[in-house]
Enzyme design. Structure first.
Site, PDB file in Angstrom:
ATOM      1  N   TYR A   1       0.823  -1.214   0.000  1.00 59.96           N
ATOM      2  CA  TYR A   1       0.000   0.000   0.000  1.00 59.96           C
ATOM      3  C   TYR A   1       0.853   1.258   0.000  1.00 59.96           C
ATOM      4  CZ  TYR A   1       0.788   0.188   5.122  1.00 59.96           C
ATOM      5  OH  TYR A   1       1.346   0.254   6.374  1.00 59.96           O
ATOM      6  N   CYS A   2       0.222   2.367  -0.415  1.00 58.61           N
ATOM      7  CA  CYS A   2       0.862   3.677  -0.418  1.00 58.61           C
ATOM      8  C   CYS A   2      -0.207   4.711  -0.074  1.00 58.61           C
ATOM      9  CB  CYS A   2       1.527   3.963  -1.763  1.00 58.61           C
ATOM     10  SG  CYS A   2       0.357   4.093  -3.138  1.00 58.61           S
ATOM     11  N   ARG A   3      -0.060   5.913  -0.565  1.00 63.26           N
ATOM     12  CA  ARG A   3      -1.025   6.962  -0.253  1.00 63.26           C
ATOM     13  C   ARG A   3      -2.322   6.765  -1.024  1.00 63.26           C
ATOM     14  NH1 ARG A   3      -1.620  11.598  -2.976  1.00 63.26           N
ATOM     15  NH2 ARG A   3      -2.842  13.228  -2.008  1.00 63.26           N
TER      16      ARG A   3
END
Length: 101
Positions: free
Chosen positions: A64-66
């Site tokens: 995951y990221c932003r």
């Protein structure tokens, strides 16, 4: 590339499943808010500095990221490095915080 929604991922966490989470955001983003993933910024993935997750090559890894863009890139790169079960968390932490208030 496999994907999972933030709702599906949260359900897995809430059910007590053992998950391998990898956060490809920058350290300051991780410090502000995270869901317990291993911090491995996208820049390190791009330069193949993935020793921190080497033992997860045969495991399912949720990346995951932003917003889901960097994690998508990371999933593609990790796939070329032999990681068979990488899953992109669509919407990233923006969606997580929006849906889990």
């Amino acid at each position: 590339m496999q994907t999972i929604t933030v709702e599906e991922l949260k359900a897995k966490i809430d059910n007590g499943e053992t998950l391998h989470l990898v956060d490809v955001r920058e350290p300051h983003e991780h410090a502000e808010f995270n869901i317990g993933g291993i911090l491995l910024p996208l820049g390190k993935v791009q330069t193949m500095q993935v020793d921190d997750i080497e033992e997860l090559k045969d495991e399912t890894v949720y990346v995951y990221c932003r917003s889901g863009n960097r994690s998508g890139q990371a999933c593609l790169i990790l796939g070329t490095m032999g990681y068979q079960n990488v899953v992109n968390v669509t919407g990233g932490m923006l969606a997580w915080q929006e849906r889990n208030k």
